[in-house]
Design a protein around this motif. Structure first.
Motif, mmCIF file in Angstrom:
data_model
loop_
_atom_site.group_PDB
_atom_site.id
_atom_site.type_symbol
_atom_site.label_atom_id
_atom_site.label_comp_id
_atom_site.label_asym_id
_atom_site.label_seq_id
_atom_site.Cartn_x
_atom_site.Cartn_y
_atom_site.Cartn_z
ATOM 1 N N GLY A 43 0.753 -1.108 0.349
ATOM 2 C CA GLY A 43 0.151 0.049 -0.012
ATOM 3 C C GLY A 43 0.903 1.098 -0.075
ATOM 4 O O GLY A 43 0.518 2.154 -0.892
ATOM 5 N N GLN A 44 1.900 1.156 0.662
ATOM 6 C CA GLN A 44 2.815 2.289 0.773
ATOM 7 C C GLN A 44 3.391 2.606 -0.611
ATOM 8 O O GLN A 44 3.696 3.818 -0.930
ATOM 9 C CB GLN A 44 3.723 2.287 1.915
ATOM 10 N N ALA A 45 3.945 1.519 -1.168
ATOM 11 C CA ALA A 45 4.562 1.641 -2.430
ATOM 12 C C ALA A 45 3.708 2.192 -3.674
ATOM 13 O O ALA A 45 3.871 2.982 -4.477
ATOM 14 C CB ALA A 45 5.102 0.303 -2.853
ATOM 15 N N TRP A 46 2.239 1.842 -3.423
ATOM 16 C CA TRP A 46 1.267 2.314 -4.447
ATOM 17 C C TRP A 46 1.262 3.927 -4.061
ATOM 18 O O TRP A 46 1.027 4.653 -5.061
ATOM 19 C CB TRP A 46 -0.091 1.655 -4.338
ATOM 20 N N LEU A 47 1.015 4.188 -3.075
ATOM 21 C CA LEU A 47 0.763 5.802 -2.670
ATOM 22 C C LEU A 47 1.903 6.290 -3.149
ATOM 23 O O LEU A 47 1.800 7.640 -3.649
ATOM 24 C CB LEU A 47 0.526 5.673 -0.974
ATOM 25 N N GLN A 49 3.782 5.916 -5.857
ATOM 26 C CA GLN A 49 3.409 6.297 -7.160
ATOM 27 C C GLN A 49 2.418 6.755 -7.723
ATOM 28 O O GLN A 49 2.145 7.373 -8.584
ATOM 29 C CB GLN A 49 3.735 4.698 -7.832
ATOM 30 N N HIS A 50 1.433 7.126 -6.630
ATOM 31 C CA HIS A 50 0.155 7.778 -6.675
ATOM 32 C C HIS A 50 -0.067 8.779 -5.587
ATOM 33 O O HIS A 50 -0.880 8.749 -4.907
ATOM 34 C CB HIS A 50 -1.111 6.652 -6.950
ATOM 35 N N PRO A 51 0.627 9.880 -5.711
ATOM 36 C CA PRO A 51 0.571 10.589 -4.392
ATOM 37 C C PRO A 51 -0.661 11.564 -4.338
ATOM 38 O O PRO A 51 -1.311 11.691 -5.545
ATOM 39 C CB PRO A 51 1.900 11.846 -4.451
ATOM 40 N N LEU A 58 -10.196 7.220 -1.954
ATOM 41 C CA LEU A 58 -10.110 5.862 -2.556
ATOM 42 C C LEU A 58 -11.222 5.012 -2.078
ATOM 43 O O LEU A 58 -11.472 4.173 -2.919
ATOM 44 C CB LEU A 58 -8.807 5.315 -1.817
ATOM 45 N N ALA A 59 -11.898 5.309 -1.149
ATOM 46 C CA ALA A 59 -13.104 4.431 -0.564
ATOM 47 C C ALA A 59 -14.271 4.817 -1.695
ATOM 48 O O ALA A 59 -15.009 3.951 -2.139
ATOM 49 C CB ALA A 59 -13.547 4.726 1.017
#
Length: 112
Positions: A43-47, A49-51, A58-59
């Motif tokens: 999840g941290q890696a996705w965030l 790449q998608h700041p 998201l919800a």
């Protein structure tokens, strides 16, 4: 929009992959205790790449009608569509759909 607990979100992720829609109605059956560190890292890696994403945004994107077994089925369809259309997120050699990455990101942003 109601907030979703990490445990419930991870149950939805599990239901997407292995457990089927019935688990979404009873998420406490699967998760008890701490969230797996690997789930948080994804999840941290996705965030990263998608700041700029928030839990509410998201919800709203992933479950505009709330969290239910029907939501899980809709998410499964979105995951398949992501792969067909090349919307993938890569993390340490794993290829996840963008939807899966966003779900893990929501896990990071959601209350424990």
């Amino acid at each position: 929009m109601t907030k979703i607990a990490r445990r419930d979100l991870l149950a939805a992720l599990a239901a997407l992959g292995v457990a089927g829609p019935a688990l979404a109605a009873e998420p406490n059956r699967l998760w008890s205790g701490a969230i797996p560190p690997g789930a948080l890292r994804i999840g941290q890696a996705w965030l990263a790449q998608h700041p700029g994403h928030t839990a509410a945004a998201l919800a709203g994107r992933l479950a505009p009608d709330g969290w239910s077994a029907a939501t899980v089925e809709k998410l499964r369809l979105r995951v398949a569509t992501d792969f067909r259309q090349g919307r993938v997120f890569q993390y340490r050699g794993w290829r996840l759909s963008d939807t899966e990455g966003a779900l893990f990101a929501l896990t990071v942003l959601s209350p424990a």
